[in-house]
Every structure is written in structure tokens, then in C-alpha cells.
Write an enzyme that holds these catalytic residues in place. Structure first.
Site, PDB file in Angstrom:
ATOM      1  N   ARG A 136       0.856  -1.182   0.000  1.00  0.00           N
ATOM      2  CA  ARG A 136       0.000   0.000   0.000  1.00  0.00           C
ATOM      3  C   ARG A 136       0.897   1.238   0.000  1.00  0.00           C
ATOM      4  O   ARG A 136       2.077   1.163   0.346  1.00  0.00           O
ATOM      5  CB  ARG A 136      -0.896   0.017   1.241  1.00  0.00           C
ATOM      6  CG  ARG A 136      -1.841  -1.180   1.356  1.00  0.00           C
ATOM      7  CD  ARG A 136      -2.619  -1.110   2.669  1.00  0.00           C
ATOM      8  NE  ARG A 136      -3.579  -2.200   2.780  1.00  0.00           N
ATOM      9  CZ  ARG A 136      -3.310  -3.393   3.297  1.00  0.00           C
ATOM     10  NH1 ARG A 136      -2.099  -3.645   3.775  1.00  0.00           N
ATOM     11  NH2 ARG A 136      -4.243  -4.324   3.359  1.00  0.00           N
ATOM     12  N   LYS A 160      -1.957  -3.555   7.992  1.00  0.00           N
ATOM     13  CA  LYS A 160      -3.108  -2.931   8.643  1.00  0.00           C
ATOM     14  C   LYS A 160      -3.211  -3.415  10.083  1.00  0.00           C
ATOM     15  O   LYS A 160      -2.900  -4.556  10.397  1.00  0.00           O
ATOM     16  CB  LYS A 160      -4.395  -3.281   7.881  1.00  0.00           C
ATOM     17  CG  LYS A 160      -4.694  -2.343   6.724  1.00  0.00           C
ATOM     18  CD  LYS A 160      -6.096  -2.555   6.203  1.00  0.00           C
ATOM     19  CE  LYS A 160      -6.476  -1.493   5.186  1.00  0.00           C
ATOM     20  NZ  LYS A 160      -7.853  -1.675   4.690  1.00  0.00           N
ATOM     21  N   HIS A 222      -3.279   2.432  -5.818  1.00  0.00           N
ATOM     22  CA  HIS A 222      -3.663   1.166  -5.175  1.00  0.00           C
ATOM     23  C   HIS A 222      -3.871   0.058  -6.207  1.00  0.00           C
ATOM     24  O   HIS A 222      -3.831  -1.129  -5.860  1.00  0.00           O
ATOM     25  CB  HIS A 222      -4.933   1.375  -4.357  1.00  0.00           C
ATOM     26  CG  HIS A 222      -5.145   0.336  -3.289  1.00  0.00           C
ATOM     27  ND1 HIS A 222      -4.300   0.186  -2.207  1.00  0.00           N
ATOM     28  CD2 HIS A 222      -6.096  -0.622  -3.154  1.00  0.00           C
ATOM     29  CE1 HIS A 222      -4.734  -0.799  -1.440  1.00  0.00           C
ATOM     30  NE2 HIS A 222      -5.810  -1.320  -1.993  1.00  0.00           N
ATOM     31  N   ARG A 225      -1.358  -2.655  -6.360  1.00  0.00           N
ATOM     32  CA  ARG A 225      -1.593  -3.763  -5.427  1.00  0.00           C
ATOM     33  C   ARG A 225      -2.588  -4.750  -6.030  1.00  0.00           C
ATOM     34  O   ARG A 225      -2.421  -5.963  -5.898  1.00  0.00           O
ATOM     35  CB  ARG A 225      -2.091  -3.191  -4.101  1.00  0.00           C
ATOM     36  CG  ARG A 225      -2.330  -4.219  -3.008  1.00  0.00           C
ATOM     37  CD  ARG A 225      -2.494  -3.498  -1.674  1.00  0.00           C
ATOM     38  NE  ARG A 225      -3.121  -4.329  -0.666  1.00  0.00           N
ATOM     39  CZ  ARG A 225      -2.471  -5.239   0.065  1.00  0.00           C
ATOM     40  NH1 ARG A 225      -1.188  -5.450  -0.133  1.00  0.00           N
ATOM     41  NH2 ARG A 225      -3.102  -5.942   0.981  1.00  0.00           N
ATOM     42  N   HIS A 248      -3.723 -10.184   4.056  1.00  0.00           N
ATOM     43  CA  HIS A 248      -5.157 -10.100   4.309  1.00  0.00           C
ATOM     44  C   HIS A 248      -5.559 -11.056   5.424  1.00  0.00           C
ATOM     45  O   HIS A 248      -5.125 -12.212   5.442  1.00  0.00           O
ATOM     46  CB  HIS A 248      -5.951 -10.464   3.046  1.00  0.00           C
ATOM     47  CG  HIS A 248      -5.952  -9.391   2.012  1.00  0.00           C
ATOM     48  ND1 HIS A 248      -6.083  -9.647   0.662  1.00  0.00           N
ATOM     49  CD2 HIS A 248      -5.825  -8.043   2.110  1.00  0.00           C
ATOM     50  CE1 HIS A 248      -6.044  -8.519  -0.014  1.00  0.00           C
ATOM     51  NE2 HIS A 248      -5.888  -7.532   0.842  1.00  0.00           N
ATOM     52  N   TYR A 257      -9.496  -8.398  -4.618  1.00  0.00           N
ATOM     53  CA  TYR A 257      -8.329  -7.808  -5.270  1.00  0.00           C
ATOM     54  C   TYR A 257      -7.867  -8.577  -6.501  1.00  0.00           C
ATOM     55  O   TYR A 257      -7.070  -8.083  -7.265  1.00  0.00           O
ATOM     56  CB  TYR A 257      -7.151  -7.774  -4.279  1.00  0.00           C
ATOM     57  CG  TYR A 257      -7.167  -6.611  -3.323  1.00  0.00           C
ATOM     58  CD1 TYR A 257      -6.231  -5.590  -3.425  1.00  0.00           C
ATOM     59  CD2 TYR A 257      -8.104  -6.528  -2.312  1.00  0.00           C
ATOM     60  CE1 TYR A 257      -6.223  -4.530  -2.537  1.00  0.00           C
ATOM     61  CE2 TYR A 257      -8.111  -5.473  -1.422  1.00  0.00           C
ATOM     62  CZ  TYR A 257      -7.171  -4.480  -1.540  1.00  0.00           C
ATOM     63  OH  TYR A 257      -7.170  -3.431  -0.665  1.00  0.00           O
TER      64      TYR A 257
END
Length: 288
Positions: A136, A160, A222, A225, A248, A257
Site C-alpha cells: 500500500r 493494517k 492502489h 496492489r 489479508h 483484489y
């Protein structure tokens, strides 16, 4: 912003840091709440009708509405628990339906075009990190020379939720690291200490995209990604491996994605065993 609102906001920031929330999450929530205060004139004394009017304003995507609602609910839940106000008006905000996300990857040709469009060295490095590591923009911005371990062939990053991750180093990234600082930020801020802001990474990659003649507004930094995940799937890498590489928590997120190419769709459909097309209905045989 009123002094009491500013004090409450800083208390909320301290609370989130104590929760060990990611700096990006805290920064984004502060921005959302500062905008709310500017539009409504208050934070602590805001009522549910003003909150609904703010979240439901025109020109805001469903995804942004959901993000803002989450920040607002977290803030007013904090205020109530800390007895800074007697109720939680945000609990009366409606849930927000967001359409299922669709992958929007750059093609290999578009990635090549951005790398050869005349972008400067550091912009090219950012593009390579986005595509070959699936980073990211926040992870790209803070890459440090000490994150790279060429002996173990890994690169460290913060995912994240502030989770520290160590990922395999792509050979292109390993080669890139030889020309980047070994004990400093790869993308240092021009003024002061630290690294560039994620927004700066977004701006530089976006300029490279436009310079390359890519005008599709759905394609953003993005999308590098998205391209990372899509091309891994296209290469028939196991989806669980792709999930781990993309950091993830949920496989369902990975599936958003990763686009399925036309080639793979074609390859999939022809696996159905062919059969002779009947020339006759067969009714005469059944009647006999």
C-alpha cells in the site's frame, strides 16, 4: 474548533494510541472528525440529525460514508464511556451498504508504460514496490533500508492494524535495494526528519500514470496492489499464498483484489467434456 472539542479529540487520539491502532487509522479518523467539527460547528454537542446530514451529504462514495461512519461511531462511543456526554448519537446512524468491490488492476503493459514514461528514479522505485511487493502507499512511504534483509531474502513492513510482517523479497526489489539507502528511509521527507507522507506517494504515482497516458479514473496507485494479486493468481499461485503475501486477514478480501483473466475463464470452460451435438430429438426412438 472549540477548546473543549479539541481537548476531547486529543483524548480520543491518546485512547487510540493506547489501543495500538495504526498511525494511519488515527490520522484518518482525526481528519474525519476535524471536518465534521468544521461543518457542524461542534463535536461534543453534535446531535444525530447533524451527523446524518454530514454522513449523507452529496458527492461522497459509499465506501467513504462507511469509513466516516466508523470513525464517528468510535468517537462518540468513547465520549459516552468516558462520561464526556450522556448518550451516543452515532448509534442512531443507519448502516451503510457498500457495493461489492471489483478488482481494478493495471495491466503489465500499463505498469511498463509508467516505468518508462520519464518518471524520476524514486517514483519508479515506488511503482516497483507497489507492483512487486503489493505494498500500500503507506508501506511504500516508510520503507527503510534496515527493513530489507538480503540474507534471508525478506522485507519487513507494517500491515493494517499495526501488525509487523516479514515478506519474501522479490528479485526486482532485491536489485532495487542495492541502489537505495541501506540505513535510512528510501523516500525521506524533503524537509525535516522522517519519510514522505503516503499522500506524496499517491501524487507521484498518479503523475506517472497520467504521463504514461493512462486516463482511466478507476486506476489509482492502489491498482498496483490489485495488479500484484491479479498477476499472482494468473500465474496460478495458490490463493492462500496470495492471501499471505497481501497480508489479508480474510480470504474474501483477497478475492476482491484478484481479477480472473479472460484466458483463465477460457481455460476453465473448456475443461467441460465435449459431447456430440444430437442431429435428432430422439422422440421416434422413445415412441418405438
Amino acid at each position: 474548533m472549540h477548546a473543549q472539542d479539541l481537548e476531547a479529540l486529543e483524548m480520543f487520539v491518546d485512547y487510540q494510541r493506547a489501543q495500538n491502532l495504526a498511525a494511519t487509522t488515527i490520522r484518518n479518523r482525526r481528519s474525519i472528525l476535524t471536518t465534521l467539527a468544521r461543518r457542524t460547528g461542534t463535536l461534543i454537542d453534535c446531535d444525530v440529525f447533524s451527523l446524518r446530514r454530514h454522513v449523507g451529504r452529496e458527492g461522497v462514495s459509499a465506501g467513504t460514508r462507511r469509513t466516516e461512519r466508523g470513525a464517528i461511531v468510535a468517537f462518540y462511543t468513547f465520549l459516552k464511556e468516558e462520561e464526556l456526554r450522556p448518550d451516543n448519537p452515532a448509534m442512531k446512524l443507519p448502516m451503510i451498504r457498500v457495493p461489492k468491490g471489483e478488482p481494478r488492476p493495471f495491466t503489465r503493459e500499463q505498469v511498463d508504460a509508467m516505468l518508462t514514461c520519464g518518471a524520476y528514479t524514486r517514483t519508479r522505485a515506488m511503482i516497483l514496490l507497489g507492483y512487486y511487493q503489493g505494498f500500500r502507499v503507506s508501506s511504500i512511504a516508510r520503507v527503510h533500508g534496515t527493513d530489507v534483509d538480503r540474507l534471508s531474502n525478506t522485507i519487513r513492513t507494517i500491515g493494517k492494524g499495526g501488525k509487523d510482517r516479514s515478506l519474501p523479497l522479490h528479485p526486482v526489489t532485491a536489485e532495487l535495494s542495492q541502489s537505495m539507502p541501506s540505513d535510512g528511509y528510501w523516500f525521506p521527507a524533503r524537509k525535516g526528519a522522517g519519510h514522505v507522507k503516503p499522500s506524496s506517494v499517491t501524487d507521484l504515482i498518479t503523475k506517472a500514470k497520467i504521463r504514461a497516458g493512462i486516463l482511466d479514473p478507476r486506476l489509482t496507485p492502489h491498482s498496483l496492489r490489485h495488479a500484484f494479486g491479479t498477476d499472482l493468481v494468473e500465474a496460478e499461485v495458490d490463493i492462500r499464498v496470495v492471501q499471505e503475501l497481501m497480508m489479508h486477514e480474510s480470504l474474501a478480501t483477497t478475492q476482491i483484489y484478484t481479477a480472473v483473466s479472460e484466458r483463465r475463464k477460457q481455460a476453465g470452460i473448456i475443461t467441460l467434456r465435449p459431447r456430440q451435438i444430437p442431429r435428432h430429438s430422439g422422440r421416434g426412438v422413445i415412441a418405438a
